[in-house]
Design a protein around this motif. Structure first.
Motif, PDB file in Angstrom:
ATOM      1  N   LEU A  13       0.820  -1.211   0.000  1.00 54.88           N
ATOM      2  CA  LEU A  13       0.000   0.000   0.000  1.00 54.88           C
ATOM      3  C   LEU A  13       0.854   1.261   0.000  1.00 54.88           C
ATOM      4  CD1 LEU A  13      -3.011  -1.018   2.258  1.00 54.88           C
ATOM      5  CD2 LEU A  13      -2.844  -0.967  -0.237  1.00 54.88           C
ATOM      6  N   ASP A  14       2.046   1.198   0.556  1.00 50.31           N
ATOM      7  CA  ASP A  14       2.950   2.335   0.446  1.00 50.31           C
ATOM      8  C   ASP A  14       3.275   2.603  -1.023  1.00 50.31           C
ATOM      9  OD1 ASP A  14       5.133   4.177   1.859  1.00 50.31           O
ATOM     10  OD2 ASP A  14       6.145   3.100   0.230  1.00 50.31           O
ATOM     11  N   ALA A  15       3.547   1.532  -1.773  1.00 51.21           N
ATOM     12  CA  ALA A  15       3.833   1.691  -3.203  1.00 51.21           C
ATOM     13  C   ALA A  15       2.589   2.132  -3.975  1.00 51.21           C
ATOM     14  CB  ALA A  15       4.373   0.382  -3.769  1.00 51.21           C
ATOM     15  N   LEU A  16       1.420   1.598  -3.585  1.00 54.62           N
ATOM     16  CA  LEU A  16       0.189   1.925  -4.304  1.00 54.62           C
ATOM     17  C   LEU A  16      -0.136   3.411  -4.236  1.00 54.62           C
ATOM     18  CD1 LEU A  16      -2.417   1.026  -5.796  1.00 54.62           C
ATOM     19  CD2 LEU A  16      -3.459   0.736  -3.527  1.00 54.62           C
ATOM     20  N   VAL A  17      -0.062   4.015  -3.055  1.00 56.54           N
ATOM     21  CA  VAL A  17      -0.446   5.422  -2.937  1.00 56.54           C
ATOM     22  C   VAL A  17       0.544   6.341  -3.648  1.00 56.54           C
ATOM     23  CG1 VAL A  17      -1.740   5.073  -0.793  1.00 56.54           C
ATOM     24  CG2 VAL A  17       0.689   5.678  -0.674  1.00 56.54           C
ATOM     25  N   ARG A  18       1.759   5.861  -3.864  1.00 57.10           N
ATOM     26  CA  ARG A  18       2.730   6.665  -4.619  1.00 57.10           C
ATOM     27  C   ARG A  18       2.534   6.531  -6.126  1.00 57.10           C
ATOM     28  NH1 ARG A  18       7.332   4.635  -4.138  1.00 57.10           N
ATOM     29  NH2 ARG A  18       7.092   3.016  -2.547  1.00 57.10           N
ATOM     30  N   ARG A  19       2.213   5.315  -6.587  1.00 59.96           N
ATOM     31  CA  ARG A  19       2.078   5.143  -8.041  1.00 59.96           C
ATOM     32  C   ARG A  19       0.664   5.415  -8.538  1.00 59.96           C
ATOM     33  NH1 ARG A  19       2.887  -0.562  -6.644  1.00 59.96           N
ATOM     34  NH2 ARG A  19       0.886  -1.657  -6.699  1.00 59.96           N
ATOM     35  N   ALA A  20      -0.338   5.399  -7.667  1.00 60.93           N
ATOM     36  CA  ALA A  20      -1.726   5.637  -8.080  1.00 60.93           C
ATOM     37  C   ALA A  20      -2.432   6.503  -7.035  1.00 60.93           C
ATOM     38  CB  ALA A  20      -2.457   4.308  -8.271  1.00 60.93           C
TER      39      ALA A  20
ATOM     40  N   MET B 270      -8.277  -3.522  -6.501  1.00 62.66           N
ATOM     41  CA  MET B 270      -8.179  -4.859  -5.935  1.00 62.66           C
ATOM     42  C   MET B 270      -6.765  -5.110  -5.420  1.00 62.66           C
ATOM     43  SD  MET B 270      -9.453  -7.907  -5.277  1.00 62.66           S
ATOM     44  CE  MET B 270     -10.888  -8.273  -6.308  1.00 62.66           C
ATOM     45  N   VAL B 271      -6.644  -5.410  -4.131  1.00 61.52           N
ATOM     46  CA  VAL B 271      -5.357  -5.802  -3.563  1.00 61.52           C
ATOM     47  C   VAL B 271      -5.217  -7.305  -3.766  1.00 61.52           C
ATOM     48  CG1 VAL B 271      -3.912  -5.903  -1.505  1.00 61.52           C
ATOM     49  CG2 VAL B 271      -5.481  -3.978  -1.843  1.00 61.52           C
ATOM     50  N   PRO B 272      -4.230  -7.746  -4.520  1.00 65.76           N
ATOM     51  CA  PRO B 272      -4.105  -9.176  -4.806  1.00 65.76           C
ATOM     52  C   PRO B 272      -3.638  -9.958  -3.582  1.00 65.76           C
ATOM     53  CG  PRO B 272      -2.205  -8.010  -5.659  1.00 65.76           C
ATOM     54  CD  PRO B 272      -3.146  -6.952  -5.140  1.00 65.76           C
ATOM     55  N   SER B 273      -3.854 -11.259  -3.619  1.00 64.50           N
ATOM     56  CA  SER B 273      -3.324 -12.127  -2.559  1.00 64.50           C
ATOM     57  C   SER B 273      -1.843 -12.370  -2.754  1.00 64.50           C
ATOM     58  CB  SER B 273      -4.072 -13.462  -2.554  1.00 64.50           C
ATOM     59  OG  SER B 273      -5.432 -13.280  -2.298  1.00 64.50           O
ATOM     60  N   TYR B 274      -1.375 -12.185  -4.005  1.00 71.33           N
ATOM     61  CA  TYR B 274       0.037 -12.365  -4.309  1.00 71.33           C
ATOM     62  C   TYR B 274       0.492 -11.214  -5.206  1.00 71.33           C
ATOM     63  CZ  TYR B 274       4.441 -14.155  -6.012  1.00 71.33           C
ATOM     64  OH  TYR B 274       5.767 -14.283  -6.310  1.00 71.33           O
ATOM     65  N   HIS B 275       1.625 -10.614  -4.849  1.00 72.32           N
ATOM     66  CA  HIS B 275       2.204  -9.521  -5.644  1.00 72.32           C
ATOM     67  C   HIS B 275       3.653  -9.372  -5.207  1.00 72.32           C
ATOM     68  CE1 HIS B 275       3.051  -5.337  -6.877  1.00 72.32           C
ATOM     69  NE2 HIS B 275       2.121  -5.531  -7.800  1.00 72.32           N
TER      70      HIS B 275
ATOM     71  N   MET C  67     -15.367  -4.497  -7.310  1.00 77.12           N
ATOM     72  CA  MET C  67     -14.281  -3.636  -7.773  1.00 77.12           C
ATOM     73  C   MET C  67     -14.717  -2.843  -9.009  1.00 77.12           C
ATOM     74  SD  MET C  67     -10.661  -4.836  -9.483  1.00 77.12           S
ATOM     75  CE  MET C  67     -11.568  -5.387 -10.943  1.00 77.12           C
ATOM     76  N   ARG C  68     -15.353  -3.551  -9.951  1.00 78.88           N
ATOM     77  CA  ARG C  68     -15.792  -2.888 -11.184  1.00 78.88           C
ATOM     78  C   ARG C  68     -16.952  -1.932 -10.911  1.00 78.88           C
ATOM     79  NH1 ARG C  68     -14.425  -8.206 -13.142  1.00 78.88           N
ATOM     80  NH2 ARG C  68     -16.538  -8.938 -12.691  1.00 78.88           N
ATOM     81  N   GLU C  69     -17.896  -2.360 -10.094  1.00 77.82           N
ATOM     82  CA  GLU C  69     -19.077  -1.532  -9.825  1.00 77.82           C
ATOM     83  C   GLU C  69     -18.731  -0.252  -9.079  1.00 77.82           C
ATOM     84  OE1 GLU C  69     -21.820  -3.938  -7.662  1.00 77.82           O
ATOM     85  OE2 GLU C  69     -21.956  -5.474  -9.252  1.00 77.82           O
TER      86      GLU C  69
ATOM     87  N   ALA D 160     -10.498  -6.596  -1.276  1.00 74.76           N
ATOM     88  CA  ALA D 160      -9.814  -7.879  -1.417  1.00 74.76           C
ATOM     89  C   ALA D 160     -10.687  -8.992  -0.862  1.00 74.76           C
ATOM     90  CB  ALA D 160      -8.474  -7.880  -0.686  1.00 74.76           C
ATOM     91  N   PRO D 161     -10.643 -10.178  -1.464  1.00 75.30           N
ATOM     92  CA  PRO D 161     -11.226 -11.356  -0.843  1.00 75.30           C
ATOM     93  C   PRO D 161     -10.253 -11.881   0.206  1.00 75.30           C
ATOM     94  CG  PRO D 161     -10.204 -11.976  -2.911  1.00 75.30           C
ATOM     95  CD  PRO D 161     -10.018 -10.485  -2.775  1.00 75.30           C
ATOM     96  N   THR D 162     -10.763 -12.505   1.242  1.00 75.66           N
ATOM     97  CA  THR D 162      -9.883 -12.962   2.320  1.00 75.66           C
ATOM     98  C   THR D 162     -10.574 -14.007   3.171  1.00 75.66           C
ATOM     99  OG1 THR D 162      -8.544 -12.199   4.208  1.00 75.66           O
ATOM    100  CG2 THR D 162     -10.671 -11.137   3.882  1.00 75.66           C
TER     101      THR D 162
END
Length: 322
Positions: free
Chosen positions: A61-68, A145-150, A138-140, A76-78
């Motif tokens: 999420l640190d990377a997400l807020v900087r790039r988007a 979407m935060v993936p389970s793997y990244h 997510m679409r609606e 996310a599903p969990t």
């Protein structure tokens, strides 16, 4: 297959340590006696969320807020620990968090996610059904979407493995539970970056064997999920990216039954007085399964206690077992 450098992993670890301290690794005499060899337990149940997942979400999420920077909400599903991690980390960076869980999910994990500020939606009978509903939302709603793997999740999770391998660089073997793969890929990344020779064996539930079947077939194999105890391992379809790393870098993948996991949960409590959830005890269950083999005898092994978030009522029933 991309593996991050040591400098990249250390940079991710620095982000993690803004949110939480390193966790300890201990060798417990009674556990060593039970397994029949030297065991070092990595206590990821001692993070602020009681799970290793806390590490990856901070970095992602640190990377997400900087790039988007336009992103305002995430989803996310969990089954619980991933959701807790993104709720915790999302609040730190000012994002609204929605999580989708299957019906019958852990009551206490759901309560924790709500307590951390997440909107919790129950949908479907398993993780895959929850994932499909999360994609629709997510679409609606225009959510991310935060993936389970990244790769960013793996880099964060690897910080725990750096701690363990630096503290105990002569480990012969680590056993690593596999849900969607960030844990074992973090171990692989840290081993590669540090240049240690430790063998890595994955552990799945016998009642959710997708990764083991896929490892043995050399390709993705879908498998039904029926585990009751190890919900963190309740994976029906292996993540494509993490499966590549498992196929290339893991030495084997073992499967443990719910009964074996329950015995390991009891053993952790009796030997260390630490609470382990089902997935958190899976590595110990595998060690007990192969304790008489050459893989274990006379070796020094590492076991991640990946989480301690188990409902009180379930743990009460497990403790009453033999």
């Amino acid at each position: 297959m991309y593996l991050p450098s040591l400098a990249e992993l250390d940079a991710a670890a620095a982000l993690v340590y803004r949110a939480m301290p390193p966790t300890p690794q201990y060798s417990w005499p009674l556990l060593n006696e039970a397994v029949g060899t030297g065991v070092w337990v990595k206590h990821e149940n001692h993070t602020p969320l009681g799970t290793f997942k806390a590490r990856g979400a901070v970095v992602y999420l640190d990377a997400l807020v900087r790039r988007a920077p336009e992103v305002r909400g995430i989803i996310a599903p969990t089954r619980g620990n991933h959701g807790q991690a993104i709720a915790f980390s999302g609040a730190r960076v000012g994002l609204q968090v929605t999580v989708v869980v299957p019906h019958g999910n852990s009551v206490e994990k759901n309560a924790c996610m709500r307590g951390l500020g997440a909107r919790v939606i129950e949908h479907g009978d398993d993780f895959q059904a929850s994932r499909e509903h999360a994609l629709a939302l997510m679409r609606e709603e225009g959510l991310h979407m935060v993936p389970s793997y990244h790769e960013d999740l793996v880099a964060g999770v690897a910080s725990g493995w750096l701690e363990l391998f630096r503290a105990q660089p002569d480990l012969d073997l680590v056993l690593v539970p596999i849900g969607q793969g960030s844990g074992i890929c973090g171990a692989i990344a840290a081993r590669h970056a540090l240049g240690v020779k430790t063998r890595i064996i994955g552990v799945v539930s016998s009642h959710a064997p997708a990764y083991q079947l896929s490892f043995r077939a050399g390709r993705s194999i879908e498998a039904a999920v029926s585990t009751v105890v190890a919900d963190g391992l309740a994976c029906r379809v292996a993540d494509a990216a993490s499966l590549v790393a498992v196929l290339e870098c893991a030495d084997d993948v073992l499967a443990v039954t719910d009964d074996e996991v329950a015995r390991a949960m009891r053993l952790y409590y009796r030997c260390t007085h630490n609470l382990a959830e089902g997935a958190g005890a899976a590595a110990l269950a595998a060690a007990m399964q192969i304790k008489d083999s050459a893989l274990i005898r006379g070796k020094k092994i590492g076991l991640p206690l990946t989480g301690g978030n188990v409902d009180a009522e379930l743990f009460r029933r497990i403790l009453q077992g033999p």
